[in-house]
Write an enzyme that holds these catalytic residues in place. Structure first.
Site, mmCIF file in Angstrom:
data_model
loop_
_atom_site.group_PDB
_atom_site.id
_atom_site.type_symbol
_atom_site.label_atom_id
_atom_site.label_comp_id
_atom_site.label_asym_id
_atom_site.label_seq_id
_atom_site.Cartn_x
_atom_site.Cartn_y
_atom_site.Cartn_z
ATOM 1 N N CYS A 414 0.813 -1.217 0.000
ATOM 2 C CA CYS A 414 0.000 0.000 0.000
ATOM 3 C C CYS A 414 0.843 1.263 0.000
ATOM 4 C CB CYS A 414 -0.980 -0.002 1.174
ATOM 5 S SG CYS A 414 -0.197 -0.007 2.805
ATOM 6 N N CYS A 596 7.564 44.546 1.384
ATOM 7 C CA CYS A 596 7.312 44.872 2.788
ATOM 8 C C CYS A 596 5.884 44.461 3.116
ATOM 9 C CB CYS A 596 7.504 46.370 3.014
ATOM 10 S SG CYS A 596 6.979 46.931 4.655
ATOM 11 N N CYS A 599 3.734 48.082 3.737
ATOM 12 C CA CYS A 599 3.471 49.090 2.709
ATOM 13 C C CYS A 599 3.584 48.567 1.295
ATOM 14 C CB CYS A 599 4.414 50.281 2.894
ATOM 15 S SG CYS A 599 6.157 49.906 2.524
ATOM 16 N N CYS A 607 12.706 40.241 10.479
ATOM 17 C CA CYS A 607 12.800 40.125 11.937
ATOM 18 C C CYS A 607 12.225 38.784 12.373
ATOM 19 C CB CYS A 607 12.058 41.270 12.627
ATOM 20 S SG CYS A 607 12.168 41.191 14.440
ATOM 21 N N CYS A 610 9.778 38.930 15.385
ATOM 22 C CA CYS A 610 8.389 39.335 15.138
ATOM 23 C C CYS A 610 7.527 38.195 14.607
ATOM 24 C CB CYS A 610 8.342 40.489 14.134
ATOM 25 S SG CYS A 610 8.890 42.080 14.782
ATOM 26 N N CYS A 625 10.354 47.102 4.824
ATOM 27 C CA CYS A 625 11.275 48.096 4.282
ATOM 28 C C CYS A 625 11.912 48.807 5.478
ATOM 29 C CB CYS A 625 10.540 49.083 3.372
ATOM 30 S SG CYS A 625 9.319 50.108 4.242
ATOM 31 N N CYS A 628 9.328 51.106 7.515
ATOM 32 C CA CYS A 628 8.350 50.368 8.334
ATOM 33 C C CYS A 628 9.038 49.619 9.470
ATOM 34 C CB CYS A 628 7.551 49.409 7.471
ATOM 35 S SG CYS A 628 6.427 50.234 6.310
ATOM 36 N N HIS A 633 9.707 48.719 15.158
ATOM 37 C CA HIS A 633 10.608 48.429 16.272
ATOM 38 C C HIS A 633 10.830 49.620 17.200
ATOM 39 C CE1 HIS A 633 11.568 45.108 13.450
ATOM 40 N NE2 HIS A 633 11.587 44.420 14.585
ATOM 41 N N HIS A 641 14.392 43.554 19.568
ATOM 42 C CA HIS A 641 14.427 42.627 18.432
ATOM 43 C C HIS A 641 15.673 42.861 17.576
ATOM 44 C CE1 HIS A 641 9.821 41.658 18.334
ATOM 45 N NE2 HIS A 641 10.364 41.498 19.544
ATOM 46 N N HIS A 678 -1.897 1.509 7.237
ATOM 47 C CA HIS A 678 -2.385 1.340 5.857
ATOM 48 C C HIS A 678 -2.425 2.708 5.171
ATOM 49 C CE1 HIS A 678 -4.404 -0.265 2.415
ATOM 50 N NE2 HIS A 678 -5.454 0.527 2.590
#
Length: 763
Positions: A414, A596, A599, A607, A610, A625, A628, A633, A641, A678
């Site tokens: 099988c 990004c 945006c 990251c 995150c 980007c 952002c 952060h 981070h 199976h």
């Protein structure tokens, strides 16, 4: 049927609690039982719950008072209403064994109000779909036949749910204790009378050379420790009246089998002796073929005898296709029952054994007859390898759907059947391995794979078990495993042997980790212990696994084989996994422009901290980007981070990125599932949500040790219904109550197969 519980029957009254009678069935989860054994070794007491107790109380019961049951035995016994009945029938081992052999379509008698009524099993399963326990009792739904129609108490409904179809009061639901097969087998208790039960003058049915005949008991004798019955025959094996025969007691059943089940005994007038080879040992339930105007047709013999106005021995066939003329009736008289336009009555001499199974061996060591293609076996074939395209969406119903469709299972195959069906039935993503140049010693394996397996599967919708065994023999001959022809393997083990060791296919998967590239053919999903997933999608599992291992894809794979997180074959990490029809791997690539997530401009940083932040979506790596990233952060909880720069192709920096960036996605085309060792498979064959089929290479079986497996492919549109549910709705679905085979896809997934429709053109 529950597979993650162990079941026991109480055979003695325990010291505590004394209000529970012998005959009650109890259970414990398998992992809990294993845990208790591992902690303290052999157990003196076992903590169990009792079926039907309507409470969640655990009881510690002395092991000496318990006897283990299989899940099937427990299900059969639970259908009995009283504890004392369960204990009584538990001791009837032959009856339990015979009940497990009953299948839908079997002709039986059922006891009802002191009468034995004739019928056919139309349903086997539970009655109460809302039962809270792991099992609720296995019942048999029986459609009454002939004069007994109207003596039942149901029309196939139970609590407003239709379980099978029959006339009003034409059906009965009964436990196994009241059901007996019309044609007894050596496993049936009714086929094993004792010498005390048989007396001179009793009418009996006896079995000889796969035929059942009638006669009268003359004497019962013992020879060399075995009981024999001397019978005065109605007709002997040549159709002549009179005479006597000695038959072992185990092949004698008290009473007479009804006429429909007889072979060559329907007409009571004398018939001429029949040549030994005229009917080629054909009998009831033989699989046969015959030539019709439209070509060869295949079917199963459901009746043998003479028809009104005809002298020849006739056979009533249930055909595989709708090429018949009735549902088992002839001139308004019913001889057997089957779907409409599947029945055909022909001369028995017009039938011949089904050639598709003539070479199948019953040797369980796995040996099979060799093909007469010596040039192939020696690797010197000069024939052209024809190409057959995968089965298209429009061809599915015509080519693949039905019984005796797909790949026929044989002797633990099988894992191989399900893998090959998944890869090649409706997809061409790995067709390159069928045509690439290979070493001379490996050419026969490639030829077998293409000529004997893939091409017949795609053109005829069926591959005989002998061809799979031939492939297994070739692999074993190459020395990769001494047990390829006998033992069960894992699909990935077989696939890696074929792709890497035999055909030297380039690795399908290239993974990037710490600047180094690793190559592989499939990917096993591993998760860290702190994951928060409860009802995950495949997309989430892959992303979490890559995140915890620090992996990226070095390139878009043409085919991605994902093994689900499990602990061996039995223990699953998740009760359900939601299939992702598409895998978005854009963020998993180590190279290439990415957007990004906030945006849509060119992403420059990632990251990993995150990734599990609840403020973001539950899927996708967290890439930004620079603008952002700085904003995200600046939050106090994210200032610690650590971001990492993305590898951006030259030429993209400084010019941004269009908001319509094409994302790299893989589409799901097959899923391999496993339950109790199976393997089966699901195929996503078309664009619509309901375009799913289910394949089982051993869905049914014809005969016992000398029989063969019957593969089946059937549509499973119910899968689409569950995929359209929200996660909350899906989480509330009780697996055993899910419609059709959907439970096996969501709960038993072993390997997901994805393909890139663009990359497969270049690999």
């Amino acid at each position: 049927m529950s597979t993650d519980h162990l079941f026991f029957i109480l055979t003695e009254l325990p010291e505590r609690p004394q209000h529970i009678n012998p005959g009650r069935i109890c259970y414990i989860r398998e992992f809990k039982y294993t845990s208790e054994i591992n902690k303290s070794g052999p157990l003196a007491k076992l903590t169990v719950m009792f079926l039907g107790s309507r409470s969640t109380l655990d009881y510690k019961i002395d092991m000496s008072c318990l006897t283990e049951l299989s899940a099937e035995e427990a299900d059969l016994l639970q259908a009995l209403p009283e504890d004392c009945d369960r204990l009584k029938w538990f001791k009837e081992k032959d009856a339990l064994q015979a009940a497990q052999a009953l299948t839908e379509g079997t002709e039986v008698t059922v006891e009802e109000k002191g009468e034995k009524l004739r019928g056919i099993i139309r349903y086997i399963g539970k009655l109460d779909t809302n039962y809270p326990d792991p099992i609720s009792g296995m019942f048999f739904g029986i459609e009454l036949q002939g004069e007994d129609i109207g003596k039942g108490n149901t029309d196939g409904f139970y609590k407003y749910e239709k379980l099978f179809k029959c006339q009003k009061n034409g059906g009965i639901f009964a436990p196994f204790s009241r059901v007996r097969p019309v044609v007894p087998t050596p496993a049936s208790p009714s086929s094993q009378p004792t010498t005390e039960e048989l007396a001179t003058g009793d009418r009996v049915t006896y079995f000889i050379n796969n035929y059942c005949r009638h006669g009268m008991v003359v004497d019962v004798q013992e020879k060399d420790g075995e009981q024999f019955v001397r019978i005065s025959t109605d007709t002997d094996e040549n159709g002549k009246t009179g005479g006597e025969v000695e038959v072992p007691l185990k092949l004698v059943a008290k009473g007479e089998v009804p006429a429909e089940a007889e072979i060559m005994d329907v007409d009571t007038s004398p018939v001429e002796p029949i040549p030994d080879d005229l009917y080629m040992n054909l009998s009831m339930n033989s699989v046969v073929e015959l030539t019709l105007g439209s070509g060869n047709s295949y079917g199963i013999i459901r009746w043998i005898g003479t028809l009104p106005g005809r002298q020849e021995i006739m056979a009533g066939l249930e055909l595989e296709d709708d090429k018949g003329v009735s549902d088992g009736t002839f001139k308004n008289e019913r001889f057997f029952t089957c779907p409409t336009k599947r029945a055909l009555f022909v001369k028995l001499s017009s039938c011949r054994p089904d050639s598709r199974f003539q070479n199948l061996s019953t040797d369980h060591s796995g040996t099979m007859p060799k093909h007469e293609d010596a040039e192939i076996e020696t690797g010197h074939s000069t024939g052209k390898l024809d190409t057959v395209p995968p089965v298209s969406t429009e061809q599915i119903n015509q080519v693949l759907i039905g019984r005796m469709k797909g790949i026929q299972g044989h002797c633990n195959s099988c894992y191989m059947d399900a893998a090959l069906f998944s890869l090649f039935s409706c997809s061409s993503v790995l067709d390159s391995m069928l045509f690439k140049s290979t070493e001379p010693q490996d050419a026969p394996i490639q030829y077998t794979l293409l000529h004997d397996i893939v091409n017949p599967l795609r053109s005829k919708g069926f591959v005989e078990g002998q061809h799979i065994m031939k492939l297994r023999q070739q692999l074993q001959k190459h020395g990769y495993s001494h047990s390829f022809t006998t033992d069960e393997k894992d699909p990935e083990e077989f696939l890696i042997v074929i792709m890497h060791h035999i055909l030297a296919l380039d690795p399908l998967l290239k993974l990037s980790a710490g600047g180094k590239v690793q190559e592989s053919y499939c990917y096993q999903i591993f998760l860290d212990q702190n994951h928060s997933l409860v009802l995950p999608t495949v997309q989430q599992l892959l992303e979490h696994s890559f995140h915890s291992a620090g992996l990226k894809l070095a390139e878009v794979p043409s085919c991605l084989m994902l093994q689900m997180p499990r602990f061996g074959k039995k223990f699953k990490m998740f009760d359900k996994i939601i299939p992702s029809l598409e895998l978005d791997i854009t963020d998993l690539l180590s190279e290439g422009p990415q957007q990004c997530m906030l945006c849509g401009n060119l992403a420059q940083e990632e990251c990993t901290d995150c990734f599990k932040d609840p403020a973001f979506s539950q899927t996708g790596f967290k890439i930004f980007c620079k603008t952002c990233s700085a904003q995200v952060h600046s939050h106090p909880q994210r200032r610690s981070h650590q971001t990492a720069p993305l590898d951006i192709p030259k030429g993209y920096l400084g010019r941004g990125i269009p908001h319509t960036l094409t994302r790299d996605k893989l589409e799901l085309f097959a899923v391999l599932c496993i339950e109790t060792s199976h393997y089966v498979s699901f195929i996503k064959y078309g664009p619509n949500s309901q375009d799913w089929i289910f394949f089982d290479s051993m869905a049914d079986r014809q005969g016992e040790r000398d029989g063969f497996n019957i593969p089946e492919v059937h549509a499973c549109p119910e899968v689409g219904m569950y995929l359209e549910m929200s996660p909350a709705e899906l989480a509330n679905q009780v697996p055993r109550d899910m419609k059709g085979v959907a439970k096996r896809l969501f709960c038993d997934a072993y390997m997901y197969l994805y393909q890139s429709t663009s990359m497969c053109l270049y690999r």
